[in-house]
Design an enzyme around this catalytic site. Structure first.
Site, PDB file in Angstrom:
ATOM      1  N   GLN A  91      -4.669  -5.484   6.929  1.00  0.00           N
ATOM      2  CA  GLN A  91      -5.631  -6.247   6.418  1.00  0.00           C
ATOM      3  C   GLN A  91      -5.556  -7.582   7.077  1.00  0.00           C
ATOM      4  O   GLN A  91      -6.700  -8.428   6.982  1.00  0.00           O
ATOM      5  CB  GLN A  91      -5.462  -6.644   4.957  1.00  0.00           C
ATOM      6  CG  GLN A  91      -5.680  -5.191   4.078  1.00  0.00           C
ATOM      7  CD  GLN A  91      -6.905  -4.641   4.086  1.00  0.00           C
ATOM      8  OE1 GLN A  91      -8.051  -5.301   4.357  1.00  0.00           O
ATOM      9  NE2 GLN A  91      -7.003  -3.288   3.929  1.00  0.00           N
ATOM     10  N   LYS A 145     -10.402  -0.937  10.862  1.00  0.00           N
ATOM     11  CA  LYS A 145     -10.367  -2.215  10.067  1.00  0.00           C
ATOM     12  C   LYS A 145     -10.572  -3.434  10.928  1.00  0.00           C
ATOM     13  O   LYS A 145     -10.796  -4.440  10.320  1.00  0.00           O
ATOM     14  CB  LYS A 145      -9.158  -2.361   9.391  1.00  0.00           C
ATOM     15  CG  LYS A 145      -8.917  -1.239   8.224  1.00  0.00           C
ATOM     16  CD  LYS A 145      -7.862  -1.507   7.184  1.00  0.00           C
ATOM     17  CE  LYS A 145      -7.367  -0.615   6.331  1.00  0.00           C
ATOM     18  NZ  LYS A 145      -8.090   0.250   5.493  1.00  0.00           N
ATOM     19  N   ASP A 161       2.932  -4.746   8.090  1.00  0.00           N
ATOM     20  CA  ASP A 161       1.839  -3.935   7.954  1.00  0.00           C
ATOM     21  C   ASP A 161       0.361  -4.829   8.099  1.00  0.00           C
ATOM     22  O   ASP A 161       0.432  -5.756   7.213  1.00  0.00           O
ATOM     23  CB  ASP A 161       1.630  -3.256   6.596  1.00  0.00           C
ATOM     24  CG  ASP A 161       0.309  -2.658   6.387  1.00  0.00           C
ATOM     25  OD1 ASP A 161      -0.476  -2.911   6.862  1.00  0.00           O
ATOM     26  OD2 ASP A 161       0.252  -2.286   5.073  1.00  0.00           O
ATOM     27  N   HIS A 182       0.818  -1.379   0.107  1.00  0.00           N
ATOM     28  CA  HIS A 182      -0.006  -0.068   0.047  1.00  0.00           C
ATOM     29  C   HIS A 182       0.872   1.244   0.056  1.00  0.00           C
ATOM     30  O   HIS A 182       2.077   1.097   0.653  1.00  0.00           O
ATOM     31  CB  HIS A 182      -0.750  -0.041   1.505  1.00  0.00           C
ATOM     32  CG  HIS A 182      -1.963   1.122   1.332  1.00  0.00           C
ATOM     33  ND1 HIS A 182      -1.819   2.225   1.699  1.00  0.00           N
ATOM     34  CD2 HIS A 182      -3.373   0.807   1.219  1.00  0.00           C
ATOM     35  CE1 HIS A 182      -3.123   2.882   1.537  1.00  0.00           C
ATOM     36  NE2 HIS A 182      -3.890   2.126   1.366  1.00  0.00           N
TER      37      HIS A 182
END
Lengths: 411, 145
Positions: free
Chosen positions: A208, A231, A205, A128
């Site tokens: 997700q 999230k 990261d 990202h």
């Protein structure tokens, strides 16, 4: 073993998410933009209200009951997160606004104290922008070089190529645990193992991955892990950075101000201990307080149950999508989180999104803040449906019907 | 001048009437898609970086010329719905004087229920397109004055 429908009551779960029970353009809302942000259960929404109704005070220094209450509630979340990530100490949990701020904190620290000209930073081709740009800025400042590990056609990291990038000049590997645009779950344990052979730290990261996968930072042995609260069914504007104590101690503070200091004179300031060294200023107390209710919500349902439910949805959706004429799934890795990203021949994703929205379907289209990745696949963007713990197969049916209608109109 | 100004509004009213025939969103969007498909292809030579109005999701190109005191617009997009929307903008604004174009209130967009497409600035560049058309008009006006 109970079947999924027996032990996972999705209709009861949906009752906890009031936002889902509404009509968009006269159609029942089908919310498939969960990889961008998840909806919040009542438990979280009420906790935010409750904080301002009963608890609000500034934390850590006030000698009055409200201040103690606010501090206790704030620090209780740190302990919940420590358990959630299986960190060894709450000192290793830093509250940040989200993944972007967490990566910026680490990248800044590396730029200011570790990276030198000629050093290397390794990322992957599926990052990202928030795991590209902070490192580019760090490299620009220090003269370090950004190295990008390539991926194959399925959207999987080419492991041998990644290993080849590691060398004595590498100072950090920073990569996505699960790709937001493709769904690919990276084999992070092996990736970390390889990096550690050269004593290279690894940042994951977890934007997700955190809502879908069990995260055990000690088992993974990652040096940094960062995720966003919004999230994982929590509030926006709050997230956490986990860092191994030795690394957090090595890095200089990110921002200066109140809270992060021990002593201030005009000549010299000494910094506070971990984790406060990285938490300058009055933090986002209300959202920290509410975040623990999101984590508890996930824990009560059980991540394994959630993952099973979401994977069933992904398989169900993928099975129907591949039958659509001209449709190509982008991201066909063996290990995936519940993200179905696709392109359709002759159809612009934006047109598709407009017609889907008219039918109450919320999907994400575009480059998903992964422009280099889109370039790698030779596309401008995709349409992405991403599934969460409250989605249903009936919603996927509505989505597929709406998709066929859109294609009929657009073709 | 007032007379021609009505002309722009006449076209706007025409479009509003056309949309008045549709009673559901499908017909409305099918009409826009049809207009998008019909919009004459822009000469490739005008599809330059300079003429590009960059949206986050789709690209829009806009070319303008001033001839005999009237501005003509040509536009294109890689997304067909945006193309349909811009074809209406071209239909309304092309062929009028800079002053008319600049001072026109584009009320038809709201009346046909397409305002949401103007709000999504990052998504489709349509609002930038309207601004750019008015900007050209202003620039031509400054040039001719």
């Amino acid at each position: 073993m109970l079947t999924q429908t027996e032990n996972y009551q999705v209709e009861t779960i949906r009752d906890d998410f009031p936002i889902l029970h509404q009509e968009i353009n006269g159609k029942p809302l089908v919310y498939f933009d969960n990889a961008a942000t998840t909806q919040k259960p009542l438990q979280v929404i009420e906790a935010i209200g409750q904080y301002y109704l009963d608890i609000n005070a500034n934390i850590h220094r006030g000698i009055h009951t409200l201040a103690e209450r606010a501090t206790a509630s704030y620090e209780a979340t740190r302990e919940v997160l420590r358990q959630f990530l299986n960190a060894s100490s709450t000192d290793e949990i830093i509250f940040v606004r989200g993944v972007t701020e967490g990566i910026n904190l680490v990248a800044n620290g590396f730029a200011n104290s570790i990276l030198k000209a000629g050093n290397e930073v390794v990322i992957t081709a599926m990052e990202h922008h928030s795991n590209i740009v902070p490192w580019q800025m760090a490299c620009e400042k220090t003269g370090a070089i950004l190295k990008v590990a390539p991926i194959n056609e399925k959207g999987e990291l080419i492991f041998e190529e990644y290993v080849k990038l590691l060398n004595p000049q590498t100072r950090i590997v920073s990569l996505v645990h699960a790709s937001n645009a493709l769904g690919t779950i990276n084999p992070v344990k092996n990736i970390i193992e390889e990096a550690h052979k050269f004593d290279i730290p690894v940042l994951l990261d977890g934007a997700q991955s955190t809502s879908h996968l069990e995260i055990d930072v000690r088992d993974l042995d990652c040096d940094f892990f960062v995720f966003s609260g919004h999230k994982v069914y929590g509030p926006t504007g709050i997230g956490a950075l986990y860092g191994k104590r030795e690394w957090l101690e090595k890095l200089p503070p990110y921002q200066g101000g109140g809270e992060m200091i021990k002593d201030v004179t005009f000549e010299k300031t000494t910094y506070n201990e971990l984790p406060y060294k990285f938490e300058a200023g009055t933090p986002n107390i209300a959202d920290v307080v509410a975040l623990k209710h999101a984590i508890k919500y996930i824990q009560e349902l059980g991540k394994a149950n959630i993952a099973q439910h979401e994977l069933e949805l992904l398989e169900y959706a993928t099975g129907q999508l591949i039958d659509v004429k001209g449709l190509k799934i982008i991201g066909t890795a063996k290990e995936k989180v519940s993200v179905a990203s696709f392109v359709i021949e002759g159809i612009h994703h934006q047109d598709l999104a407009v017609i889907l929205d008219q039918q109450g379907i919320a999907v994400r289209t575009g480059h998903h803040c992964t422009q280099p990745l889109m370039k790698r696949f030779g596309i401008l963007g995709t349409t992405r449906a991403s599934f969460a713990l409250y989605n249903t197969k009936e919603e996927i049916d509505l989505f597929i019907t709406a998709l066929h209608k859109a294609l009929k109109m657009l073709r | 001048m007032a007379e021609v100004k009505t002309n722009i509004n006449e076209v706007q009213d025409q479009i509003i009437d056309e949309f008045g025939l549709f009673d559901d969103w499908t017909d409305k969007y099918e009409y826009i898609i049809e207009m998008g498909k019909k919009l004459s292809l822009m000469d490739e030579k005008y599809k330059t970086e300079e003429n590009k109005i960059k949206g986050c999701q789709s690209n829009v190109w806009l070319h303008s010329e001033l001839k005999d005191g009237k501005v003509t617009f040509e536009a294109d997009s890689d997304a067909v719905i945006v193309k349909g929307l811009i074809s209406m903008l071209v239909r309304v604004l092309s062929g009028h004087s800079p002053n008319e174009i600049f001072s026109t209130d584009l009320y038809f967009i709201d009346k046909i229920g397409m305002t949401q497409h103007l709000a999504q600035t990052r998504s489709n560049g349509l609002l930038s397109m309207v601004k750019q058309m008015k900007f050209y008009a202003l620039a031509y006006q400054a040039k001719t004055n």
